[in-house]
Design an enzyme around this catalytic site. Structure first.
Site, PDB file in Angstrom:
ATOM      1  N   HIS A 182       0.837  -1.204   0.000  1.00 55.25           N
ATOM      2  CA  HIS A 182       0.000   0.000   0.000  1.00 55.25           C
ATOM      3  C   HIS A 182       0.871   1.253   0.000  1.00 55.25           C
ATOM      4  CE1 HIS A 182       0.587   0.974   4.360  1.00 55.25           C
ATOM      5  NE2 HIS A 182       0.695  -0.344   4.483  1.00 55.25           N
TER       6      HIS A 182
ATOM      7  N   ASP B 268      -0.626   4.271   0.625  1.00 54.53           N
ATOM      8  CA  ASP B 268      -1.201   5.243   1.558  1.00 54.53           C
ATOM      9  C   ASP B 268      -0.460   5.183   2.890  1.00 54.53           C
ATOM     10  OD1 ASP B 268      -2.463   2.660   1.908  1.00 54.53           O
ATOM     11  OD2 ASP B 268      -3.886   3.616   3.277  1.00 54.53           O
TER      12      ASP B 268
ATOM     13  N   ASP C 267       6.677   1.825   6.509  1.00 59.83           N
ATOM     14  CA  ASP C 267       5.284   1.348   6.432  1.00 59.83           C
ATOM     15  C   ASP C 267       4.510   2.139   5.386  1.00 59.83           C
ATOM     16  OD1 ASP C 267       2.920   0.044   6.913  1.00 59.83           O
ATOM     17  OD2 ASP C 267       2.516   1.070   8.810  1.00 59.83           O
TER      18      ASP C 267
ATOM     19  N   GLU D 281      -5.055   0.818   2.776  1.00 62.55           N
ATOM     20  CA  GLU D 281      -4.732  -0.109   3.855  1.00 62.55           C
ATOM     21  C   GLU D 281      -4.778   0.563   5.216  1.00 62.55           C
ATOM     22  OE1 GLU D 281      -2.453  -2.706   6.573  1.00 62.55           O
ATOM     23  OE2 GLU D 281      -2.129  -0.594   6.114  1.00 62.55           O
ATOM     24  N   GLU D 282      -4.329   1.820   5.292  1.00 62.91           N
ATOM     25  CA  GLU D 282      -4.323   2.533   6.567  1.00 62.91           C
ATOM     26  C   GLU D 282      -5.697   3.106   6.901  1.00 62.91           C
ATOM     27  OE1 GLU D 282      -1.973   2.211   8.462  1.00 62.91           O
ATOM     28  OE2 GLU D 282      -0.042   2.196   7.420  1.00 62.91           O
TER      29      GLU D 282
END
Length: 389
Positions: A78, A80, A111, A144-145
């Site tokens: 991801h 985002d 991340d 995803e976040e």
């Protein structure tokens, strides 16, 4: 603007350019457009579907593929990121991609734009010289976040309906606690969230006999659910745990007994439970504590996930060998931690997670060692060599 005069297979420059795209959930921020500009000239077929869900923002995603036939391997991740927070807490700009003393700073460094930069670089190199048969796909979301409704779960369905059949996948999430190579995530515990609402009767605090106070009743239910352990763990998983994450009473007056009180909880559960057996366990204990005295409602959130464990030597064995060859470390096979988009991918093919050291994820001054980033690319490349051999 991201630079274009780069060597596409350089994970450091790719990560710098990705960090400079402010893709805070759900904004695309230029990150997917940048990846398309790197992948398409190298021969990847790139599509960027947008998915929608009532009450949530639209989310743009990316699916890139090269090659044909089996085996069909997927890198997933991801672009985002979470908000950077207070800018004064950062020693380098959160979206600057600065390098100092061998460390690359920026939101998403570990991340998980760092993982994406490493597997994009590895895939570009391998597709340029090593992909003689089979298919490599990159499945990248911008959700995803966030609520995870318009990202990977829909992108997988979208790809399946277009005839894609995946054989294995690696999610590039940061999996290592302290040192690159320590751990591969081969499974995850499940997650189930719920809300308990206790209904009382509003009244004046000086006349409690004319009211029913829901607060001590709610405390009674909370205490019952936390009075015993769910289990002691299993062969491959940590013990399940139920945690209360919020208690709410909508009352700002000092002389009013409220009419209602609510508590929210989350359970991380192992392979000894299913959603049905876990919800039955919770309901039985609440009913026992409530008896005929407490009026309550229990509502489970729809976004739950089951526990899973991946068993695939072609995937795990090949990745473990690549990690040990590049780092000298034999990785542990772990199921600890929270959830990731692997919970969706598991329904389509065997999946594991392996990425950078996650110590600074979601923190101010999130950063990655440049050496680790280069080494992660080498691990992914060595894995592709072995997997497609």
């Amino acid at each position: 603007m991201p630079s274009r005069d780069i060597q596409a297979a350089d994970p450091v420059r790719i990560l710098q350019d990705l960090i400079r795209c402010p893709s805070v959930t759900p904004a695309e921020g230029g990150a997917l457009a940048y990846l398309e500009s790197v992948l398409a000239p190298a021969g990847f077929a790139v599509e960027r579907p947008v998915f929608s869900e009532a009450g949530t923002p639209d989310v743009e995603n990316l699916f890139a593929t090269i090659g044909s036939g089996a085996p069909h391997f997927v890198f997933a991740g991801h672009t985002d990121v979470v908000p950077p927070g207070d800018a004064t807490l950062w020693s380098h700009p959160a979206f600057g991609g600065d390098i100092e003393n061998g460390l690359l700073y920026g939101r998403g460094a570990v991340d998980m734009k760092g993982g994406i930069a490493a597997f994009v670089a590895a895939a570009l190199d391998f597709a340029n010289g090593g992909l003689r048969a089979g298919t490599i796909s990159l499945l990248i979301t911008g959700d995803e976040e966030g609520p995870s409704l318009n990202g990977t779960v829909k992108l997988l369905d979208w790809a399946a309906k277009r005839g894609h059949r995946f054989d294995a996948a690696i999610v590039g999430e940061p999996t290592n606690p302290n040192r690159l190579g320590e751990a591969i995530k081969v499974g995850r515990r499940g997650s189930l969230s719920g809300t308990i609402t206790v209904h009382g009767r509003q009244g004046h605090v000086a006349y409690p006999h004319l009211a029913v106070n829901p607060v001590p009743q709610l405390v009674r239910l909370v205490r019952r659910l936390t009075a015993e352990a769910l289990d002691q763990g299993s062969e491959h998983f940590d013990a399940s745990n139920l945690e209360f994450v919020g208690i709410h009473v909508d009352n700002h007056a000092w002389n009013v007994i409220p009419a209602e009180a609510r508590a929210r909880f989350n359970v991380r559960f192992n392979d000894q439970w299913t959603r049905d057996t876990l919800s039955a366990w919770i309901e039985a204990r609440l009913d026992e504590a409530a008896g005929n005295e407490i009026a309550y409602e229990l509502d489970f959130e729809p976004g739950w996930s089951a526990s899973f464990l991946t068993r695939s030597d072609a995937l795990i064995g090949t990745l473990s060998a690549a990690i040990e060859a590049e780092t000298g470390v034999q990785p542990a096979l772990s199921t600890s931690g929270g959830t990731s988009d692997a919970r969706f991918i598991k329904d389509y093919c065997p999946v594991v997670e392996f990425g950078l050291v996650g110590q600074t994820m979601h923190q101010a001054d999130e950063r990655v060692a440049v050496e680790d980033l280069v080494k992660l690319k080498a691990i992914y490349r060595r894995f592709l060599d072995g997997y497609f051999a």
